[in-house]
Scaffold this motif. Sequence first.
Motif, PDB file in Angstrom:
ATOM      1  N   ARG A 152      51.310  -3.153  42.179  1.00  0.00           N
ATOM      2  CA  ARG A 152      50.184  -2.968  41.257  1.00  0.00           C
ATOM      3  C   ARG A 152      49.881  -1.490  40.993  1.00  0.00           C
ATOM      4  O   ARG A 152      49.336  -1.165  39.932  1.00  0.00           O
ATOM      5  N   VAL A 153      50.177  -0.611  41.939  1.00  0.00           N
ATOM      6  CA  VAL A 153      49.749   0.789  41.799  1.00  0.00           C
ATOM      7  C   VAL A 153      50.906   1.773  41.732  1.00  0.00           C
ATOM      8  O   VAL A 153      50.686   2.957  41.463  1.00  0.00           O
ATOM      9  N   LEU A 154      52.155   1.327  41.971  1.00  0.00           N
ATOM     10  CA  LEU A 154      53.291   2.235  41.990  1.00  0.00           C
ATOM     11  C   LEU A 154      54.310   1.841  40.931  1.00  0.00           C
ATOM     12  O   LEU A 154      54.283   0.727  40.402  1.00  0.00           O
ATOM     13  N   SER A 155      55.199   2.773  40.623  1.00  0.00           N
ATOM     14  CA  SER A 155      56.285   2.476  39.699  1.00  0.00           C
ATOM     15  C   SER A 155      57.222   1.445  40.323  1.00  0.00           C
ATOM     16  O   SER A 155      57.219   1.247  41.540  1.00  0.00           O
ATOM     17  N   HIS A 377      44.800  -0.527  47.498  1.00  0.00           N
ATOM     18  CA  HIS A 377      45.353   0.087  46.286  1.00  0.00           C
ATOM     19  C   HIS A 377      45.141   1.598  46.289  1.00  0.00           C
ATOM     20  O   HIS A 377      46.036   2.367  45.922  1.00  0.00           O
ATOM     21  N   LEU A 378      43.959   2.023  46.691  1.00  0.00           N
ATOM     22  CA  LEU A 378      43.659   3.456  46.728  1.00  0.00           C
ATOM     23  C   LEU A 378      44.541   4.175  47.737  1.00  0.00           C
ATOM     24  O   LEU A 378      45.073   5.260  47.455  1.00  0.00           O
ATOM     25  N   PHE A 381      48.170   4.250  46.525  1.00  0.00           N
ATOM     26  CA  PHE A 381      48.344   5.183  45.402  1.00  0.00           C
ATOM     27  C   PHE A 381      48.681   6.580  45.898  1.00  0.00           C
ATOM     28  O   PHE A 381      49.384   7.338  45.223  1.00  0.00           O
ATOM     29  N   CYS A 382      48.189   6.924  47.091  1.00  0.00           N
ATOM     30  CA  CYS A 382      48.458   8.253  47.660  1.00  0.00           C
ATOM     31  C   CYS A 382      49.920   8.433  48.051  1.00  0.00           C
ATOM     32  O   CYS A 382      50.371   9.567  48.263  1.00  0.00           O
ATOM     33  N   GLY A 384      52.340   7.724  46.091  1.00  0.00           N
ATOM     34  CA  GLY A 384      53.101   7.934  44.864  1.00  0.00           C
ATOM     35  C   GLY A 384      53.824   9.268  44.805  1.00  0.00           C
ATOM     36  O   GLY A 384      55.048   9.310  44.571  1.00  0.00           O
TER      37      GLY A 384
END
Length: 449
Positions: A152-155, A377-378, A381-382, A384
């Motif tokens: 959901r949050v990464l490529s 998710h937060l 996201f770090c 990434g």
Amino acid sequence: MVALAAMLIGAGFAAAAAWQQHRVDAHPLRGLDRGTHVWVRVVPVDDPKALPTKSFRGQQWMMRSELVEYRYGADNVRAGGAVLVLAHGAGWSQLLPGQPVTFRARVDRPWRSDLTVAVLRAQGSPASIGPPPWWQRIAGSVRADFAEAAQRVLSPDAAGLLPGLVIGDTSRLPDHVRANFRETHLTHLTAVSGANITILLGAVLLSMRALTVDPRIAAVAAGLVLIMFVILARPTPSVLRAAVMGAVALLALCTGRRKTALPALCTAVIALLAWSPALAVDAGFALSVLATAGLILLAPGWSSWLQSHGFWRAPADALSVSTAAFVVTAPVIIGLTGHFSFIAIVVNVLVEPVVAPITVIGALGAVLSCIWTPLAHLVLFCTGPPLWWLLTVSARAAALGASVALPSGLGSGLIVAVVCAILIIALRSRPAPRRQPRASDRTAGQQGP
């Protein structure tokens, strides 16, 4: 006494290995002709691994399992033993370790002499699937939530790579990323290794020390984290091996005493071989032991030598660890694959600073993914930016084509081993330069007390 003890232990292991091999050779499934069709019931000991896709057969899966029973004609035979299952079709990819499954299979001979009784080629989908153990069900749920949160949050490339870096789950790893890692000798990052365990346990102990927690409580917390990680990553022989090797490596790093860590490594190797004799012919086990030995015996001295030549401590440690691991494992890798990359050390040094942050943050995100999804998710996201760096370095390095194909086999491995031994002896024989006194020290000495 030491030589006598070594001879007795070696004789004991040889006798045990011979007995295990005799049991495999005398297994009733070995008595069936190749190509015979039987109904079997097995219990997987690992997750199904996706094999390279073939257009005429579709996606195939491979999983190591323990045989429970098989039926040939009117005979129903209950017999254990390790088997390798090859399957294609629906219903195989979602199987969990410890989940009994019944299917019709064609018997084939094993590919390797690793105490595997037979290769079972499944014919169609499973006929029946039993419930998995409760801990495997929980672990499977956490792994699925973790993978979904990452997507959901990464490529797509980063989301497929992150579970492999943290818990060894490469089921969603894209083929081109897998190829880049293989080309640049980074595949060890996508398998559960002692490095994962060392990083996680080190992070726990450092956090406990920062909070001024009693060392005994910190040790208990580290043990609980180790148990939870083993369950999450699956308690397979490779994961248990990594847990032991990681604990030994952490002992070496925490104590700084190689005389203590080396006997611990030897004890761990003996215990693991006694628990699972098949590890004696397992390439992953050999690579793990050699890498840990390099970390204990070579890396500290090489790091000190680099620091004495003006390197800062962090880059000296990174270069020495990567070089030591590469040098001691190169003979086995080349002997098995016949592939050698000239820039493997450089690539490993470039990506090493981001491996620990990805592992720690990813493990935290895996736990949070089944507790509070928005926070997971937060956190994920770090990961990434460091994942982008890892993917970029591997892609650019693979595009250089700086690798050669060498003959595989024992001869090539021995030649590379001799070259690496000469390199190690040459590096160990060079004395460290004496530190030159600074100008302020000379002035103070001239002035006297």
